[in-house]
Design an enzyme around this catalytic site. Sequence first.
Site, short mmCIF file in Angstrom:
data_model
loop_
_atom_site.label_atom_id
_atom_site.label_comp_id
_atom_site.label_asym_id
_atom_site.label_seq_id
_atom_site.Cartn_x
_atom_site.Cartn_y
_atom_site.Cartn_z
N GLY A 9 4.67 -2.08 -1.63
CA GLY A 9 4.19 -2.87 -2.78
C GLY A 9 4.93 -4.19 -2.88
N THR A 11 3.99 -7.32 -2.25
CA THR A 11 3.27 -8.59 -2.39
C THR A 11 3.31 -9.17 -3.80
OG1 THR A 11 1.19 -7.39 -2.72
CG2 THR A 11 1.70 -8.11 -0.47
N ARG A 34 -1.02 -4.24 0.92
CA ARG A 34 -2.42 -4.21 1.31
C ARG A 34 -3.01 -5.61 1.46
NH1 ARG A 34 -4.76 -0.23 -3.26
NH2 ARG A 34 -3.43 -1.59 -4.50
N ASP A 58 -2.21 0.77 3.49
CA ASP A 58 -2.33 1.37 2.16
C ASP A 58 -1.54 2.68 2.16
OD1 ASP A 58 -3.17 2.76 -0.12
OD2 ASP A 58 -5.22 1.98 -0.01
N TYR A 151 -1.21 8.91 -15.94
CA TYR A 151 -0.19 7.96 -15.45
C TYR A 151 1.21 8.52 -15.72
CZ TYR A 151 2.84 3.95 -14.95
OH TYR A 151 3.88 3.12 -14.57
N LYS A 155 4.26 9.65 -13.03
CA LYS A 155 5.63 9.15 -13.04
C LYS A 155 6.64 10.26 -13.34
CE LYS A 155 5.06 4.90 -11.78
NZ LYS A 155 5.66 4.42 -10.51
N GLY A 182 11.01 -0.01 -18.40
CA GLY A 182 10.04 -0.01 -19.49
C GLY A 182 9.04 -1.12 -19.26
N VAL A 184 7.66 -4.33 -18.15
CA VAL A 184 7.97 -5.43 -17.23
C VAL A 184 6.73 -6.30 -17.11
CG1 VAL A 184 8.83 -6.06 -14.94
CG2 VAL A 184 9.43 -3.84 -15.92
N THR A 186 4.44 -8.10 -15.25
CA THR A 186 3.95 -8.28 -13.88
C THR A 186 2.42 -8.20 -13.91
OG1 THR A 186 3.97 -5.92 -13.37
CG2 THR A 186 6.03 -7.13 -12.97
#
Length: 250
Positions: A9, A11, A34, A58, A151, A155, A182, A184, A186
């Site tokens: 991950g 990129t 990817r 991937d 989700y 995690k 927590g 972030v 992005t």
Amino acid sequence: MTKTALITGATSGIGLATAREFAKHGINLILCGRRLERLKTIQNELSLLTDVYILNFDVSHKTETSKAIESLPEDFKVIDILINNAGNAHGLDPIQDGSIDDWDAMMDINVKGLLYVSKAIIPQMTERQSGHIINIGSSAGKEVYPKGNVYCASKHAVLAVTEGMRIDLNPFGIKVSAINPGLVETEFSQVRFKGDKKANEVYKGFKALQAQDIAEIIYFVVSRPDHVNIADMLIFPKAQANSVTVKKNF
């Protein structure tokens, strides 16, 4: 001796920030993602600082993952640090309304992808009896919040796998750490809300963590003396108290 880190991950977000932080400190990089064009751009940028190799695959594809890692040239075959960062969130729905495609995407990348990459790299670490694996979890792995169901489950699984790794790899002297951020700022929310404008509201009214904040923490973790393993870290922005308590100023 110069170390080599493989980052999934890589990129965008935390992965990209970590690549940049590691490059500043002269760590050689294997960057996985990817989006090939992004990988090439980042390789050009960071090759001024360190040796960089890119792998375009991937992580959720088992065969593709093992083939990609097997294809590494001799100079990059020894991986000292593995950053399992690739992950995603799709949708924010109550369980009864959730999309099975969204559930599959989260489990395939967040859990199975982490396992596929780890499986391809751990044997060389056990053979050398050295290495450091850092799994990027989430505060969602510590507590479940409304509409976070699958989700959060993915995690929680990352944390369970991390703890299991730490136990099983202990006899080989391999460090295993979990970093659990927590909020972030992005591309995370853009992906979760599939480009919907409500993604823009997530980080308004407070100062969220930035990818660079987490990258600096990851470098701190990998740069501790050999006898020190930071097993598990939970990082919030000042405005956040838990998954649902955020002080916002409007």
